[in-house]
Design a protein around this motif. Structure first.
Motif, PDB file in Angstrom:
ATOM      1  N   GLY A  25       1.002  -1.221   0.235  1.00  0.00           N
ATOM      2  CA  GLY A  25      -0.168   0.124  -0.012  1.00  0.00           C
ATOM      3  C   GLY A  25       0.742   1.219   0.029  1.00  0.00           C
ATOM      4  N   ARG A  26       1.856   1.384  -0.762  1.00  0.00           N
ATOM      5  CA  ARG A  26       2.691   2.483  -1.046  1.00  0.00           C
ATOM      6  C   ARG A  26       2.473   2.960  -2.465  1.00  0.00           C
ATOM      7  NH1 ARG A  26       5.349   2.631   3.706  1.00  0.00           N
ATOM      8  NH2 ARG A  26       5.365   0.646   4.785  1.00  0.00           N
ATOM      9  N   PRO A  27       2.881   4.285  -2.704  1.00  0.00           N
ATOM     10  CA  PRO A  27       2.895   4.676  -3.852  1.00  0.00           C
ATOM     11  C   PRO A  27       3.369   4.311  -5.206  1.00  0.00           C
ATOM     12  CG  PRO A  27       3.405   6.593  -2.356  1.00  0.00           C
ATOM     13  CD  PRO A  27       3.462   5.267  -1.741  1.00  0.00           C
ATOM     14  N   VAL A  28       4.742   3.720  -5.039  1.00  0.00           N
ATOM     15  CA  VAL A  28       5.283   3.187  -6.383  1.00  0.00           C
ATOM     16  C   VAL A  28       4.790   1.890  -6.612  1.00  0.00           C
ATOM     17  CG1 VAL A  28       7.479   2.295  -7.145  1.00  0.00           C
ATOM     18  CG2 VAL A  28       7.450   4.370  -6.018  1.00  0.00           C
ATOM     19  N   PRO A  29       4.692   0.847  -5.570  1.00  0.00           N
ATOM     20  CA  PRO A  29       3.803  -0.329  -6.324  1.00  0.00           C
ATOM     21  C   PRO A  29       2.437  -0.122  -6.519  1.00  0.00           C
ATOM     22  CG  PRO A  29       5.000  -0.632  -3.883  1.00  0.00           C
ATOM     23  CD  PRO A  29       4.949   0.755  -4.250  1.00  0.00           C
ATOM     24  N   ALA A  30       1.770   0.886  -6.057  1.00  0.00           N
ATOM     25  CA  ALA A  30       0.181   1.112  -6.500  1.00  0.00           C
ATOM     26  C   ALA A  30       0.396   1.433  -7.970  1.00  0.00           C
ATOM     27  CB  ALA A  30      -0.079   2.189  -5.606  1.00  0.00           C
ATOM     28  N   ALA A  31       1.362   2.603  -8.187  1.00  0.00           N
ATOM     29  CA  ALA A  31       1.280   2.869  -9.394  1.00  0.00           C
ATOM     30  C   ALA A  31       1.778   1.754 -10.570  1.00  0.00           C
ATOM     31  CB  ALA A  31       2.487   4.089  -9.847  1.00  0.00           C
ATOM     32  N   CYS A  32       2.632   1.053 -10.287  1.00  0.00           N
ATOM     33  CA  CYS A  32       3.058  -0.324 -11.043  1.00  0.00           C
ATOM     34  C   CYS A  32       1.697  -1.134 -11.162  1.00  0.00           C
ATOM     35  CB  CYS A  32       4.229  -0.893 -10.439  1.00  0.00           C
ATOM     36  SG  CYS A  32       5.680  -0.237 -10.412  1.00  0.00           S
ATOM     37  N   PHE A  33       1.207  -1.457 -10.049  1.00  0.00           N
ATOM     38  CA  PHE A  33      -0.082  -2.203 -10.351  1.00  0.00           C
ATOM     39  C   PHE A  33      -1.231  -1.554 -10.996  1.00  0.00           C
ATOM     40  CE2 PHE A  33       1.451  -4.355  -6.217  1.00  0.00           C
ATOM     41  CZ  PHE A  33       1.684  -5.621  -6.963  1.00  0.00           C
ATOM     42  N   LEU A  34      -1.574  -0.264 -10.990  1.00  0.00           N
ATOM     43  CA  LEU A  34      -2.412   0.551 -12.027  1.00  0.00           C
ATOM     44  C   LEU A  34      -2.143   0.255 -13.285  1.00  0.00           C
ATOM     45  CD1 LEU A  34      -4.727   2.262 -11.583  1.00  0.00           C
ATOM     46  CD2 LEU A  34      -3.303   4.267 -11.792  1.00  0.00           C
ATOM     47  N   ILE A  35      -0.813  -0.042 -13.638  1.00  0.00           N
ATOM     48  CA  ILE A  35      -0.401   0.133 -15.029  1.00  0.00           C
ATOM     49  C   ILE A  35      -0.656  -1.546 -15.386  1.00  0.00           C
ATOM     50  CG2 ILE A  35       1.756  -0.133 -16.535  1.00  0.00           C
ATOM     51  CD1 ILE A  35       2.924   2.094 -14.943  1.00  0.00           C
ATOM     52  N   VAL A  36      -0.521  -2.323 -14.662  1.00  0.00           N
ATOM     53  CA  VAL A  36      -0.766  -3.745 -14.927  1.00  0.00           C
ATOM     54  C   VAL A  36      -2.362  -3.889 -15.047  1.00  0.00           C
ATOM     55  CG1 VAL A  36      -0.864  -6.019 -13.860  1.00  0.00           C
ATOM     56  CG2 VAL A  36       1.123  -4.674 -13.794  1.00  0.00           C
ATOM     57  N   ASN A  37      -3.023  -3.214 -14.346  1.00  0.00           N
ATOM     58  CA  ASN A  37      -4.558  -2.982 -14.312  1.00  0.00           C
ATOM     59  C   ASN A  37      -5.038  -2.622 -15.850  1.00  0.00           C
ATOM     60  OD1 ASN A  37      -7.242  -3.475 -12.783  1.00  0.00           O
ATOM     61  ND2 ASN A  37      -7.433  -1.278 -13.675  1.00  0.00           N
ATOM     62  N   GLY A  38      -4.159  -1.527 -16.095  1.00  0.00           N
ATOM     63  CA  GLY A  38      -4.677  -1.285 -17.715  1.00  0.00           C
ATOM     64  C   GLY A  38      -4.382  -2.062 -18.631  1.00  0.00           C
TER      65      GLY A  38
END
Length: 308
Positions: A127-140
Motif C-alpha cells: 500500500g505504497r505509492p510506487v507499487p500502487a502505480a505499477c499495479f495500476l499500469i498492470v490493471n490497464g
C-alpha cells in the motif's frame, strides 16, 4: 494525533465511491492521490500506516459502497436470496436463481480466505505509492488485453446468449435474463472468476476490472460479466467493512468520525451513480478508455515520484 480534514474526507470519499466500481482500483487511487498531492494529505491519508485514521475512513467508505450496490440491485438480491432459501429448503439447485446464488457463494470463498489471512500484510507492504502505480499500469494492461482478445474471438463473448434476451428499457427483466444466462456457467468457472478478486488486494488492481476481464475471457459477454462482478463484489466489500468496524469505533476513529460520515455519504452517492452509469455504458462501449487511463495515470505517477 492525526486528523482528516473536511476537504480530504470529501474528496477521497467521492473518489473512493466512484473508483471502487469503475475498473480503475479505488485502493490504488486512495494510495496515489495523497502521494501526488503531498504535504498533510500524504501524512493523513497513509493506508500503509497501522495507526492512521485513514483506516477508519476506508471502513466507512467500504460499507457505504456496498450499501449503494445493494440499493441498486435490491430487487435482484431479494430474488437471489429467495433462491438460496428455496435451494436449502428443497435441497436442490433447479432454478437459475438457485444456481446463481450458489455460484456467487463459491466465487466469494477464495478472496474471503486470502483477505482474512493476508490483508494486513498486503496493505502494509504494497500500500505504497510506487507499487500502487505499477499495479495500476498492470490493471490497464489487463483491460486492454481482454478487449484485444475478445475483439479477435467475438463468438466467445456471446457464448451464453441462448436464453433469454433482454427487454429494452426494463431493468428488472434485463436482470432476470442476465442471471438466467449467468446461471448456465459451471461452478468451476464461477470459482475461477471469483478467485480473480484476490488480485484486487494489491492496490492498483481493480476488483471489478479483473473479474469482468476474467468473465469475458471465459466466454461471458461484457455486460453480463460486469453484472457478475458487481454481484460478487457486494458481499466482499460489505464484509470487509463490517469486519473492520471496530477500527471506526475504536481509538483509530477518535476525532475523525464526523469526517468519516461525510466521506461515506459521498462515497455511497458516487458508487450508486457509477454503477448506474457503468451498467449502461458497457452495453455499447468497451473497457479500453479505462485501460488507457490506468496506463497514463500509473506512468505519470511513476515519473512524478522519480523526479520529485
Amino acid at each position: 494525533m492525526q486528523h482528516l480534514s473536511w476537504l480530504e474526507a470529501a474528496v477521497v470519499g467521492l473518489l473512493q465511491g466512484v473508483s471502487e466500481l469503475f475498473p480503475v482500483s479505488s485502493l490504488g487511487h486512495s494510495v496515489l492521490l495523497p502521494a501526488v498531492i503531498g504535504g498533510s494529505w500524504a501524512r493523513d491519508l497513509d493506508v500503509a500506516s497501522p495507526e492512521s485514521p485513514y483506516l477508519a475512513f476506508i471502513v466507512g467508505t467500504h460499507v457505504a459502497t456496498a450499501l449503494a450496490l445493494i440499493a441498486f440491485y435490491w430487487r435482484d438480491w431479494l430474488r437471489l436470496i429467495g433462491g438460496l432459501f428455496g435451494s436449502i429448503r428443497h435441497r436442490r439447485m433447479a432454478t437459475p436463481d438457485e444456481r446463481l446464488i450458489w455460484q456467487l457463494v463459491v466465487g466469494t470463498i477464495p478472496v474471503g480466505l486470502v483477505g482474512l489471512t493476508f490483508e494486513h500484510w498486503l496493505r502494509t507492504h504494497l500500500g505504497r505509492p510506487v507499487p500502487a502505480a505499477c499495479f495500476l499500469i498492470v490493471n490497464g494492461l489487463i483491460l486492454l488485453g481482454i478487449e484485444w482478445y475478445v475483439a479477435r474471438s467475438p463468438a466467445r463473448e456471446h457464448a451464453m446468449d441462448a436464453v433469454p434476451a433482454e427487454v429494452p428499457g426494463d431493468r428488472i427483466a434485463d436482470g432476470v435474463a442476465a442471471d438466467a444466462r449467468l446461471s448456465q456457467m459451471s461452478f468451476a468457472k464461477a470459482l475461477a472468476i471469483g478467485s480473480v478478486q484476490v488480485l484486487a488486494l494489491a492496490p492498483g488492481i481493480s476488483r471489478s476490472g479483473a473479474t469482468t476481464a476474467a468473465g469475458m475471457g471465459a466466454g461471458i459477454r461484457r455486460e453480463d460479466a460486469l453484472r457478475f462482478s458487481f454481484l460478487l463484489a457486494t458481499p466482499v466489500i460489505l464484509a470487509a467493512g463490517v469486519l473492520k468496524l471496530p477500527d471506526l469505533f475504536g481509538p483509530l476513529g477518535d476525532g475523525v468520525r464526523p469526517q468519516v460520515l461525510v466521506g461515506s455519504l459521498l462515497a455511497g452517492i458516487g458508487a450508486y451513480i457509477s454503477v448506474r452509469w457503468l451498467t449502461r455504458w458497457v452495453h455499447t462501449n468497451s473497457l479500453r478508455p479505462f485501460g488507457w487511463y490506468c496506463l497514463a495515470a500509473g506512468t505519470a505517477c511513476l515519473v512524478l515520484f522519480a523526479v520529485r
